[in-house]
Write an enzyme that holds these catalytic residues in place. Structure first.
Site, PDB file in Angstrom:
ATOM      1  N   LEU A 521     -14.573 -19.691  -0.749  1.00  0.00           N
ATOM      2  CA  LEU A 521     -14.660 -18.774   0.389  1.00  0.00           C
ATOM      3  C   LEU A 521     -15.481 -17.536   0.078  1.00  0.00           C
ATOM      4  O   LEU A 521     -16.044 -16.909   0.971  1.00  0.00           O
ATOM      5  CB  LEU A 521     -13.256 -18.341   0.827  1.00  0.00           C
ATOM      6  CG  LEU A 521     -12.323 -19.445   1.320  1.00  0.00           C
ATOM      7  CD1 LEU A 521     -10.940 -18.875   1.600  1.00  0.00           C
ATOM      8  CD2 LEU A 521     -12.885 -20.103   2.570  1.00  0.00           C
ATOM      9  N   GLY A 522     -15.516 -17.159  -1.197  1.00  0.00           N
ATOM     10  CA  GLY A 522     -16.235 -15.948  -1.558  1.00  0.00           C
ATOM     11  C   GLY A 522     -15.954 -15.568  -2.992  1.00  0.00           C
ATOM     12  O   GLY A 522     -15.198 -16.243  -3.706  1.00  0.00           O
ATOM     13  N   GLN A 523     -16.564 -14.464  -3.418  1.00  0.00           N
ATOM     14  CA  GLN A 523     -16.407 -14.010  -4.791  1.00  0.00           C
ATOM     15  C   GLN A 523     -16.293 -12.502  -4.806  1.00  0.00           C
ATOM     16  O   GLN A 523     -17.028 -11.798  -4.112  1.00  0.00           O
ATOM     17  CB  GLN A 523     -17.597 -14.458  -5.637  1.00  0.00           C
ATOM     18  CG  GLN A 523     -17.450 -14.109  -7.109  1.00  0.00           C
ATOM     19  CD  GLN A 523     -18.483 -14.836  -7.967  1.00  0.00           C
ATOM     20  OE1 GLN A 523     -19.154 -15.740  -7.490  1.00  0.00           O
ATOM     21  NE2 GLN A 523     -18.605 -14.437  -9.223  1.00  0.00           N
ATOM     22  N   GLY A 524     -15.309 -12.009  -5.563  1.00  0.00           N
ATOM     23  CA  GLY A 524     -15.089 -10.573  -5.668  1.00  0.00           C
ATOM     24  C   GLY A 524     -15.282 -10.085  -7.082  1.00  0.00           C
ATOM     25  O   GLY A 524     -15.783 -10.817  -7.955  1.00  0.00           O
ATOM     26  N   GLY A 527     -13.169 -12.384  -9.615  1.00  0.00           N
ATOM     27  CA  GLY A 527     -13.166 -13.832  -9.583  1.00  0.00           C
ATOM     28  C   GLY A 527     -13.488 -14.383  -8.212  1.00  0.00           C
ATOM     29  O   GLY A 527     -13.988 -13.674  -7.337  1.00  0.00           O
ATOM     30  N   VAL A 529     -12.502 -16.848  -4.649  1.00  0.00           N
ATOM     31  CA  VAL A 529     -11.432 -17.194  -3.723  1.00  0.00           C
ATOM     32  C   VAL A 529     -11.760 -18.561  -3.121  1.00  0.00           C
ATOM     33  O   VAL A 529     -12.887 -18.794  -2.672  1.00  0.00           O
ATOM     34  CB  VAL A 529     -11.287 -16.150  -2.602  1.00  0.00           C
ATOM     35  CG1 VAL A 529     -10.154 -16.533  -1.663  1.00  0.00           C
ATOM     36  CG2 VAL A 529     -11.029 -14.766  -3.192  1.00  0.00           C
ATOM     37  N   LYS A 543      -6.835 -16.983  -4.966  1.00  0.00           N
ATOM     38  CA  LYS A 543      -7.658 -16.000  -5.661  1.00  0.00           C
ATOM     39  C   LYS A 543      -7.564 -16.306  -7.156  1.00  0.00           C
ATOM     40  O   LYS A 543      -6.517 -16.108  -7.769  1.00  0.00           O
ATOM     41  CB  LYS A 543      -7.156 -14.591  -5.358  1.00  0.00           C
ATOM     42  CG  LYS A 543      -7.938 -13.474  -6.036  1.00  0.00           C
ATOM     43  CD  LYS A 543      -7.353 -12.127  -5.629  1.00  0.00           C
ATOM     44  CE  LYS A 543      -8.043 -10.974  -6.322  1.00  0.00           C
ATOM     45  NZ  LYS A 543      -7.448  -9.673  -5.955  1.00  0.00           N
ATOM     46  N   ASP A 640      -8.633   1.118  -2.451  1.00  0.00           N
ATOM     47  CA  ASP A 640      -9.861   0.343  -2.290  1.00  0.00           C
ATOM     48  C   ASP A 640      -9.933  -0.260  -0.886  1.00  0.00           C
ATOM     49  O   ASP A 640     -10.264  -1.432  -0.714  1.00  0.00           O
ATOM     50  CB  ASP A 640      -9.947  -0.767  -3.336  1.00  0.00           C
ATOM     51  CG  ASP A 640     -11.371  -1.320  -3.488  1.00  0.00           C
ATOM     52  OD1 ASP A 640     -12.313  -0.611  -3.086  1.00  0.00           O
ATOM     53  OD2 ASP A 640     -11.527  -2.444  -3.981  1.00  0.00           O
TER      54      ASP A 640
END
Length: 834
Positions: A521-524, A527, A529, A543, A640
């Site tokens: 789904l994505g990256q933060g 790490g 997701v 996550k 945040d």
């Protein structure tokens, strides 16, 4: 009908208009757009007004003595006038509002009042009445606006039923703060069974007050008698209604059904020139109707909030462990009519009483006898708790929407099998449980020691796992750190006490198809997701913390510690966690529309968010942040808050996520200084970015930035350069000072927005991003300013900006790092002066 209307108009045109200066309109007078009626003592005013769209005109009642125009009743809410050239007149058949084209816009009633000499009057209560000229008896009113309330309950207005005529008086929300048309939400009295009030979202029950127990609504324990306000509930064969009276005539109080689906009691504070929220509902997860299902009890002071009544167990254990209590509970032991006993529960909100049976003349002992003899009876209680308790109410169906209070509520007696209340039987069960548990613990310990020995051997040999993980090295021991961390969460209880499911690694691998790229789904910052689906069919978001992130372990511990204890509809729900060797994962509920930034900053998707949706997102984020700062058991600073940390469900409802950087404040703490600055540039308050000083006002600043981003569809830059283009805060400030605030709105919104609502949001945002923390409002004030069109707001001061070059350039692995990137650890050593 058209012929009759024209006949009325023809009749009116023969009568000359007379200027109105009193509280009364007679058959020889008319009311036009530049005239008003004023009640005898000047409290209320009646006339034409506009709201939001200046091209739409309404006829209504508002407070005259309050500086902020507060409308409490609207006649033509569903059919606004498109011109101010309208006339209101009365004849012996009622009230009629016609436009300049002689079209009937609104009338007092379809039924003719047949008055000989009618008089139309505005009373000091805010009630509009039609009466015979010489008859002042309230029982003789031919028509009254109090029989047709809109969104506001005023003192002496009856909320409920006239059973003789079938008239139901209820509150219905405005469509928006600037549109008086009927919205989706309503607040109604249900007179069946043991009467109580329900808040509805169209046809769905959202909140229940609980029945009236003689002192208060069972589900409103804080509803205590006040020296200046009296609450009453009337139930007889003719009427069922709730009302209140204010004994201090200088005090103004009202109950409002808001466009956002909440009931607010507001009180006017003259010294502050604003409406103060005295009470509201629903206020937490346990206020959501039937949150824990049949025979489940919701307790907002425990985690998880749902528990089963004694003698019951979860109907769906898997869903229950994932904190979905909607399936409720089922009996452990079948009942044996005649041998059953009753569990005494204290301080509870009585169950849904729609189908209950009430006898006001019975004693509690007689009530118990009646319930015992009726094999279908599931519970009983006093119907009135005053003077030691009187009356009887019994339930013959499943018990729904119960809630536990620390103080308040009342006693409830629930039918159980005798064995479930037999203490001796419970002792035997405890002894057996201890024996079995000891044996299981012994076997687990042996297995753990064997596993650990094998794992250490594998580590020494530098083996890789079957999934192709990198060599273990010393980071392999991170697992030991996480497991031991369950015992050292400062003053918190152990993670074991959270009853948060610990998922098996294999379960997550299966759910995500071995972390397939198509499920990513994505990256933060810590790490990736992934989307997954459990065997039971539930969709999840996983996550997965990066194995190479040395910073991730503390954030992981923090997130498990914090979010597991937070329960609010605008916070993302943590379903469980997984720890295996160097794998650290958090399992969340899946959000269909992913993160907010993926929508508002996307040219192709931003049009999905019209203004009502954006405003709903703004208010939802504000309520979630207010819960963190004020209403949760801990005061929590998120640190945040940004667009990528707000997730959107299938209906575009916002949920704040990512608590890895959050901090808990003690009860007497207001601010903290830190050398470890974390967060995201562009959202950081100046005092935090430059001095490491953070507080609730730091989150308020971030919220203000996020609010401007939602309004404009533009991302804020992290820094402000005096000789270059303004960032979003500077741009919004310049437009506001020039009186061009509406130019800030995202063009993809189209024409669906309310100008006043947009300007109010921009003003709240600018108040939140003011340079000095003490000048910024609290989230409680921000929520009030957003939700009330009548709330007084100060003018904002200059926003706070971070100046100079990006301080992470010297310590970052990349000197071209995006200014909006998350900062995990920065020591600020030098900044250019302002």
């Amino acid at each position: 009908m058209i012929a009759k209307t024209r006949l009325f108009i023809a009749f009116f045109t023969l009568i000359p208009s007379i200027a109105i200066s009193t509280d009364t309109l007679t058959a020889t007078q008319s009311l036009t757009d530049n005239q008003t009626l004023v009640s005898a003592t000047g409290v209320f005013e009646f006339g034409f007004f506009t709201r939001g769209d200046p091209r739409k005109f309404y006829l209504g009642v508002w407070y005259k003595t309050i500086q902020v125009k507060t409308v409490v009743w609207v006649a033509n809410r569903e059919n606004p006038l498109t011109t101010s050239s309208a006339i209101l007149k009365i004849n012996n058949q009622g009230l009629f509002l016609v436009d300049e084209a002689e079209n009937l816009v609104w009338s007092s009633n379809e039924t003719k009042i047949k008055a000989d000499n009618p008089v139309f009057q505005l009373l000091d209560t805010g009630n509009l009445v039609i009466r015979e000229a010489n008859d002042n008896d309230p029982d003789g009113y031919l028509w009254q606006s109090f029989d047709y309330p809109t969104d506001t309950l005023l003192p002496s207005l009856k909320l409920g039923w006239d059973l003789r005529t079938g008239l139901n008086r209820y509150l219905s929300s405005w469509r928006s703060s600037d549109d008086p048309a009927s919205g989706d939400f309503s607040f109604k009295i249900n007179y069946h069974g043991f009467p109580e009030a329900f808040l509805w979202d169209r046809e769905v029950r959202k909140y229940r007050s609980g029945p009236w127990n003689g002192l208060r609504f069972s589900g409103v324990p804080e509803m205590n008698p006040l020296p200046y306000m009296h609450f009453s509930f009337v139930t007889n064969q003719d009427e069922v209604y709730y009302t209140f009276e204010v004994t201090n005539k200088s005090l103004f109080s009202r109950l409002v059904m808001t466009p956002f689906g909440e009931i607010h009691r507001l009180t006017w504070i003259e010294s502050k020139k604003e409406w103060s929220r005295f009470w509201y509902a629903p206020k937490d997860q346990c206020d959501h109707y039937n949150e824990c299902g049949p025979y489940g009890v919701c307790d907002s002071n425990s985690s998880p909030v749902c528990k089963c009544t004694r003698g019951f167990e979860p109907n769906n254990p898997t869903a229950w462990n994932l904190r979905d209590g909607s399936g409720g509970c089922v009996r452990k032991t079948e009942l044996e009519c005649g041998k059953d006993k009753f569990l005494h529960m204290k301080n509870v909100k009585l169950p849904d009483s729609t189908s209950s049976v009430v006898d006001a003349n019975m004693s509690l002992k007689q009530c118990e006898g009646l319930c015992s003899k009726n094999c279908s009876c599931t519970a009983y209680a006093n119907s009135n708790i005053t003077n030691g308790g009187t009356g009887c109410v019994i339930w013959t169906n499943d018990l729904l929407d119960m809630r536990q209070y620390a103080d308040g509520g009342q006693d409830l007696y629930v039918r159980l099998a005798a064995s479930d209340l037999d203490d001796r039987g419970n002792i035997h069960l405890v002894v057996i449980g201890v024996a079995v548990g000891s044996a299981v613990l012994f076997l687990v310990l042996i297995g753990y020691l064997a596993w650990k020995r094998k794992a250490l051997q594998s580590m020494c040999k530098g083996e890789t796992d079957k999934k192709g993980a990198p060599e273990r090295s010393q980071d392999y021991l991170l697992n030991e750190v996480v497991i031991s961390s369950k015992r050292d969460y400062s003053s918190e209880n152990n993670v074991d006490d959270l009853e948060l499911p610990l998922f098996d690694f294999g379960t997550i691998v299966t759910a995500t198809d071995n972390f397939a790229n198509e499920n990513k789904l994505g990256q933060g910052g810590f790490g990736c997701v992934y989307k997954g689906r459990l065997i039971e069919g539930q969709e999840i978001a996983v996550k997965r913390l990066s194995k190479n992130s040395g910073q991730g372990i503390e954030e992981f511990k923090n997130e498990v510690r914090l979010i597991a204890r937070l329960q609010h509809r605008n916070l993302v729900r943590l379903l469980g966690w997984c720890v295996e060797r160097d794998e650290k994962m958090l399992i969340y509920e899946y959000m269909e529309n992913r993160s907010l930034d993926a929508v508002i900053f996307s040219q192709s998707r931003s049009s999905l968010l019209n203004w009502p949706r954006r405003f709903n997102i703004i208010c939802g984020i504000a309520r979630g942040l207010l819960y963190l700062h004020q209403d949760s058991r801990f005061r929590i600073i998120h640190r945040d808050l940004k667009a990528s940390n707000v997730l959107l469900d299938g209906e575009m409802n916002p949920k704040i996520s990512d608590f890895g950087m959050a901090r808990i404040f003690g009860g007497d703490q207001t601010e903290v200084n830190t050398k470890r600055v974390v967060g995201t540039y562009g959202y950081m308050s100046p005092e935090y970015a430059m001095d490491g000083l953070f507080s609730v006002k730091s989150d308020v600043f971030s919220f203000g930035v996020l609010l401007l981003e939602i309004v404009s569809g533009k991302k804020n830059k992290g820094f402000y350069h005096s000789n270059s283009e303004l960032n979003l805060l500077g741009h919004a400030w310049r437009l506001w000072r020039e009186g061009k605030g509406l130019e800030l709105i995202d063009q993809s919104v189209g024409e669906s927005y309310s100008p006043n609502e947009v300007l109010r949001c921009i003003q709240v945002a600018l108040l939140c991003v003011q340079e000095r923390a003490e000048d910024r409002p609290t989230m409680a004030s921000a929520v009030l300013m957003l939700s009330s069109e009548s709330a007084a707001m100060p003018q904002p001061k200059k926003p706070g900006f971070c100046l100079g070059r990006n301080p992470i350039e010297s310590s970052s692995s990349s000197s071209k790092q995006d200014e909006s990137y998350s900062v995990n650890q920065v020591t600020v050593t030098a900044l250019h002066p302002r």
